[in-house]
Write a protein that holds these residues in place. Structure first.
Motif, PDB file in Angstrom:
ATOM      1  N   SER A  27      50.291  -4.860  86.887  1.00 53.13           N
ATOM      2  CA  SER A  27      50.645  -4.387  85.546  1.00 53.13           C
ATOM      3  C   SER A  27      51.829  -5.172  84.996  1.00 53.13           C
ATOM      4  O   SER A  27      52.799  -5.453  85.710  1.00 53.13           O
ATOM      5  CB  SER A  27      50.996  -2.893  85.601  1.00 53.13           C
ATOM      6  OG  SER A  27      51.498  -2.453  84.352  1.00 53.13           O
ATOM      7  N   PRO A  28      51.790  -5.548  83.716  1.00 55.78           N
ATOM      8  CA  PRO A  28      52.921  -6.289  83.126  1.00 55.78           C
ATOM      9  C   PRO A  28      54.132  -5.410  82.832  1.00 55.78           C
ATOM     10  O   PRO A  28      55.192  -5.921  82.480  1.00 55.78           O
ATOM     11  CB  PRO A  28      52.317  -6.850  81.831  1.00 55.78           C
ATOM     12  CG  PRO A  28      51.253  -5.867  81.460  1.00 55.78           C
ATOM     13  CD  PRO A  28      50.681  -5.380  82.757  1.00 55.78           C
ATOM     14  N   PHE A  29      53.984  -4.098  82.956  1.00 59.35           N
ATOM     15  CA  PHE A  29      55.079  -3.191  82.635  1.00 59.35           C
ATOM     16  C   PHE A  29      55.958  -2.979  83.868  1.00 59.35           C
ATOM     17  O   PHE A  29      55.464  -2.717  84.959  1.00 59.35           O
ATOM     18  CB  PHE A  29      54.535  -1.846  82.140  1.00 59.35           C
ATOM     19  CG  PHE A  29      53.691  -1.962  80.911  1.00 59.35           C
ATOM     20  CD1 PHE A  29      54.281  -2.131  79.667  1.00 59.35           C
ATOM     21  CD2 PHE A  29      52.312  -1.905  80.998  1.00 59.35           C
ATOM     22  CE1 PHE A  29      53.506  -2.238  78.532  1.00 59.35           C
ATOM     23  CE2 PHE A  29      51.529  -2.017  79.863  1.00 59.35           C
ATOM     24  CZ  PHE A  29      52.134  -2.186  78.627  1.00 59.35           C
ATOM     25  N   ASP A  30      57.247  -3.097  83.664  1.00 62.03           N
ATOM     26  CA  ASP A  30      58.220  -2.903  84.737  1.00 62.03           C
ATOM     27  C   ASP A  30      58.669  -1.446  84.731  1.00 62.03           C
ATOM     28  O   ASP A  30      59.281  -0.986  83.761  1.00 62.03           O
ATOM     29  CB  ASP A  30      59.417  -3.824  84.530  1.00 62.03           C
ATOM     30  CG  ASP A  30      60.389  -3.784  85.693  1.00 62.03           C
ATOM     31  OD1 ASP A  30      60.187  -2.949  86.594  1.00 62.03           O
ATOM     32  OD2 ASP A  30      61.344  -4.584  85.699  1.00 62.03           O
ATOM     33  N   PRO A  31      58.387  -0.677  85.792  1.00 60.12           N
ATOM     34  CA  PRO A  31      58.784   0.737  85.797  1.00 60.12           C
ATOM     35  C   PRO A  31      60.282   0.936  85.725  1.00 60.12           C
ATOM     36  O   PRO A  31      60.748   1.927  85.153  1.00 60.12           O
ATOM     37  CB  PRO A  31      58.209   1.257  87.126  1.00 60.12           C
ATOM     38  CG  PRO A  31      57.979   0.047  87.958  1.00 60.12           C
ATOM     39  CD  PRO A  31      57.649  -1.055  87.000  1.00 60.12           C
ATOM     40  N   VAL A  32      61.061   0.000  86.283  1.00 60.15           N
ATOM     41  CA  VAL A  32      62.517   0.127  86.230  1.00 60.15           C
ATOM     42  C   VAL A  32      63.003  -0.044  84.801  1.00 60.15           C
ATOM     43  O   VAL A  32      63.837   0.726  84.310  1.00 60.15           O
ATOM     44  CB  VAL A  32      63.186  -0.892  87.175  1.00 60.15           C
ATOM     45  CG1 VAL A  32      64.702  -0.785  87.071  1.00 60.15           C
ATOM     46  CG2 VAL A  32      62.732  -0.668  88.607  1.00 60.15           C
ATOM     47  N   ARG A  33      62.512  -1.074  84.112  1.00 58.17           N
ATOM     48  CA  ARG A  33      62.893  -1.297  82.711  1.00 58.17           C
ATOM     49  C   ARG A  33      62.455  -0.135  81.830  1.00 58.17           C
ATOM     50  O   ARG A  33      63.174   0.274  80.911  1.00 58.17           O
ATOM     51  CB  ARG A  33      62.267  -2.602  82.214  1.00 58.17           C
ATOM     52  CG  ARG A  33      62.745  -3.848  82.949  1.00 58.17           C
ATOM     53  CD  ARG A  33      64.174  -4.179  82.579  1.00 58.17           C
ATOM     54  NE  ARG A  33      64.657  -5.360  83.297  1.00 58.17           N
ATOM     55  CZ  ARG A  33      65.883  -5.861  83.156  1.00 58.17           C
ATOM     56  NH1 ARG A  33      66.725  -5.274  82.316  1.00 58.17           N
ATOM     57  NH2 ARG A  33      66.261  -6.917  83.848  1.00 58.17           N
TER      58      ARG A  33
END
Length: 318
Positions: A27-33
């Protein structure tokens, strides 16, 4: 049959969870960000990496998967990163409301689908048959959220008969059965109607097929009333394939519940999956996805068991 289905469910659940972890990895989404939100640009890279290590995101995906699977077998679902609460606690609070809405909608759609489909078959090629068939096809083509918004606009905004969403009134200090029932009418009705199109069409075709069978023709030849032929002979035989269709429609019922709960702000498990996806809250999203898969498997199992109970010859043929 039940034993084989349960045995088959184990590798299927493993495949679903493995694919879920693989998709999270690419996934291109960063959970931390996503977790930091507006603070992401102000947070130092050291803090970001520390959060990543605390969550175990710096480890290989296989190791993350095996750790999560081991925790799952011990009954530990982890903590929600967006709601900051244990996942098991969140699901426990919301599961009952989802089961209430989906259960009532399921009963309503099954009964209504069977009755309306039977009426269409009984009046084949009449204006009633064409109206029911055309309405079912149009309803199937309409998106669930669009239908829900139309219902809210008419019955909540213009007529004011029912609330537009939520579990209770904003001013309520406690949850009462009457208040919950009043708020449950629209979401339950929308979910039942939106998922009943194929049930209506399938019931119509099934009853029409049975009405052409020899035993039905013979019953008519013996002078039985048309209503008796329809209810006691045709409808009973048409129930078997209708029961099977229930299990096939379970995935769409789960999807419909997600949309309906989201539009009506119903505090169920289905709506929280949208919140988890938007927040990239993987522990919560993984648990809800696993729960949805179990619901589909259980629905198919119950449909097959009901089919066997209605026609024991199914086991002998198998």
């Amino acid at each position: 049959m039940v034993a084989w289905r349960l045995l088959f469910a184990v590798p299927l659940l493993l495949i679903v969870t493995a694919v879920m972890f693989a998709l999270a990895k690419v996934s291109p989404f960063d959970p931390v960000r996503q977790y930091l939100g507006d603070r992401a640009s102000l947070t130092s890279s050291e803090v970001v990496e520390q959060i990543r290590r605390n969550w175990g995101l710096d480890r290989p995906v296989l190791e993350q998967y095996l750790t999560w699977l081991g925790n799952l077998l011990r009954g530990e679902l982890g903590d929600s990163r967006s709601l900051h609460r244990p996942v098991a606690e969140i699901i426990g609070e919301r599961l009952g409301w989802t089961l209430l809405m989906v259960g009532l909608a399921l009963v309503l759609m099954l009964v209504a689908g069977l009755v309306v489909g039977t009426l269409a078959a009984w009046r084949e090629n009449s204006w009633l048959d064409r109206a029911i068939s055309g309405g079912a096809l149009a309803n199937e083509a309409a998106p669930v959220f669009w239908f829900a918004l139309i219902v809210i606009s008419v019955f909540a905004v213009r007529l004011g008969w029912f609330p537009a969403g939520g579990l209770t009134d904003p001013a309520a200090t406690s949850i009462t059965p009457g208040d919950v029932a009043h708020h449950l009418v629209l979401p339950c009705l929308v979910l039942a109607v939106s998922q009943s199109s194929w049930l209506v069409l399938f019931a119509r075709e099934s009853v029409l097929g049975v009405l052409r069978e020899d035993f039905v023709v013979g019953a008519r030849a013996r002078g039985l009333r048309e209503r008796t032929v329809l209810v006691r002979h045709a409808l009973r035989s048409a129930l078997l394939p209708y029961i099977t269709l229930i299990g096939v429609r379970m995935p769409e019922l789960v999807t419909g519940a997600i949309l309906v709960e989201t539009v009506f702000s119903w505090p169920g498990v289905a709506s929280v999956s949208v919140e988890a996806a938007l927040a990239v809250d993987f522990p919560l999203l993984a648990a809800v996805t696993l729960l949805g898969t179990l619901a589909v498997l259980l629905g198919n199992l119950v449909a097959d068991v009901c089919h066997v109970l209605a026609d024991p010859r199914t086991v002998a043929d198998a």
